[in-house]
Design an enzyme around this catalytic site. Structure first.
Site, short mmCIF file in Angstrom:
data_model
loop_
_atom_site.label_atom_id
_atom_site.label_comp_id
_atom_site.label_asym_id
_atom_site.label_seq_id
_atom_site.Cartn_x
_atom_site.Cartn_y
_atom_site.Cartn_z
N GLU A 26 -3.13 -29.90 8.49
CA GLU A 26 -3.32 -29.06 7.30
C GLU A 26 -4.48 -28.09 7.47
O GLU A 26 -4.35 -26.90 7.23
CB GLU A 26 -3.57 -29.93 6.07
CG GLU A 26 -3.89 -29.12 4.81
CD GLU A 26 -4.33 -29.96 3.64
OE1 GLU A 26 -4.82 -29.37 2.65
OE2 GLU A 26 -4.20 -31.20 3.68
N TYR A 63 0.80 -1.22 0.00
CA TYR A 63 0.00 0.00 0.00
C TYR A 63 0.84 1.28 0.00
O TYR A 63 0.28 2.38 -0.10
CB TYR A 63 -0.97 0.00 1.19
CG TYR A 63 -2.28 -0.67 0.86
CD1 TYR A 63 -3.18 -0.07 -0.02
CD2 TYR A 63 -2.61 -1.91 1.38
CE1 TYR A 63 -4.38 -0.69 -0.35
CE2 TYR A 63 -3.80 -2.54 1.05
CZ TYR A 63 -4.68 -1.92 0.19
OH TYR A 63 -5.87 -2.53 -0.15
#
Length: 422
Positions: free
Chosen positions: A251, A165
């Site tokens: 996971e 940004y």
């Protein structure tokens, strides 16, 4: 008034312990823990017997590869200034404005079996400003170097999103600034964390672990089912203590939440960690730090599909995208606990809980069978071959067909009891 007959409520088969598949062959927890103790003791004995020095590329006399290292802020600042002086001299000498950038292409990657990880070879290419195809990348590279130099002067940390940004119109998309950030790390020869740029918090940890986070003492048994967010800056983490027997790498966030809510780590002393999908740098660094400092085995629980195995390989052998920093980001000798393709029939997972593999899934599976890090482990090859041949995949949540707590109450305890990991 006549007495009403009380109707006896029929038990739900999914919640009836006696009906759970394989529940009846589970041994007492003390017996199961004995199996895990053997794994932990074996790992610690091997670590004590081997040299304390970690094997490196230099030890193997592999000189044609590039690796980065942790650098202090002052060194990063000096390296950036040296890079820009070289660019300045090049311009004054009439050779133009260009950066010499290490190639991170797939063709410049090398798997080293002795290290069991992917490393970056030493090929590089020029990124000139006076070229239509590279002018944007050269401009972004110069801008990223400027921003990193500013961070080193102020000695502050920002996220990758913050960095994006600062110049949205130039970067256009965060993936572009992220890619150049890795290039800059490679050019300077330092880890990405040395640049004072971190990713937003993603991974979480819960269980039998106490550590300090920037001076604050964190007890991960008191973090609730949400766990503790893994600090984006690994330099904040220290004083790790644990009475765990193993680390359970998960996971998916859904499986992590199930195990955390069931307090699985109290029944079987462990540390549970997840990156909620694709491994991020902070989680990879944190996992490696736990493994190396606590001397604990790591058991992985991933989906039974090619992408689950790819995620497992990133933790263990490294990613091609960040092969330049594999020495710091990989965790050696992770055991594949489940869900494995052979488990689908072994645990009688119903057909309606299995998914057909797509053409892309099958291609990914076949491509992985050609990877050196897969070929090194015959049992991985066997499981992956079975997956591709059967054209079936399954998520960890497929076990919920037998009951929402089947994962923590039966599947994992039985895996530990049988020492069923590869």
């Amino acid at each position: 008034m006549a007495d009403k007959k009380k109707k006896r409520r029929r038990a739900d088969p999914a919640s009836d312990d006696d009906s759970l598949p394989f529940k009846n062959i589970l041994k007492p927890d003390a017996s199961i823990l004995h199996s895990v103790h053997k794994l932990t003791d074996s790992l610690r004995s091997s670590a004590a017997a081997s040299s304390s020095k970690t094997l490196t590329l230099a030890d193997l006399s592999i000189a044609s590869c590039r690796e980065v290292r942790e650098l202090p802020i002052s060194s990063v600042q000096s390296e950036i200034e040296s890079l820009m002086l070289k660019v300045l001299h090049s311009i004054l000498d009439g050779h133009g404005f260009a950066f010499d950038v290490p190639s991170r292409a797939a063709a410049n990657q090398l798997y080293v079996p002795e290290l069991d990880r992917i490393v970056l070879k030493d090929k590089s290419s020029l990124r000139p400003y006076a070229n239509v195809s590279t002018v944007r990348k050269a401009t972004i590279t110069a801008r990223i170097l400027q921003l990193i130099h500013e961070l080193t002067i102020k000695d502050i940390h920002v996220t990758k999103r913050d960095l994006f940004y600062t110049d949205v119109k130039l970067f256009q998309d965060q993936s572009q600034s992220d890619t150049i950030l890795d290039d800059v790390s490679c050019m300077i020869g330092c880890t990405r964390s040395s640049l004072n740029v971190v990713a937003a918090e993603k991974g979480v940890v819960v269980g039998r672990l106490i550590f300090s986070d920037d001076g604050d003492v964190i007890d991960c048994t008191k973090m609730g089912m949400g766990g503790k967010a893994i600090p984006p800056n690994i330099n904040r983490v220290g004083d790790m203590q644990s009475d765990a027997l193993f680390i359970l790498l998960v996971e998916k966030d859904a499986a992590y939440m199930r195990l955390a809510e069931d307090r699985f780590y109290n029944r079987f002393p462990c540390i549970i960690v997840t990156a909620k999908g694709q491994p991020d740098v902070a989680t990879r660094l944190f996992l490696r730090k736990m493994k190396m400092e606590l001397k604990l085995p790591v058991l992985a629980l991933v989906d039974s599909d090619p992408y689950g195995l790819k995620i497992l390989s990133v933790y263990g052998c490294g990613s091609k995208n960040m092969s330049y920093d594999s020495a710091n980001l990989t965790t050696p000798d992770i055991k594949w606990l489940g869900i494995r393709p052979s488990d689908l029939d072994k645990y009688k997972i119903p057909e309606q809980c299995r998914l057909p593999m797509t053409d892309q899934d099958i291609k990914t599976g076949k491509d992985m069978l050609e990877e050196d890090f897969v070929k090194k482990n015959p049992k991985w090859v066997e499981e992956l071959t079975l997956m591709v041949k059967s054209k079936q995949k399954a998520e960890i949540q497929a076990l919920s067909n037998f009951g929402f707590q089947y994962l923590s109450e039966v599947y994992l305890p039985l895996k530990l009891q049988e020492e069923d990991w590869i």
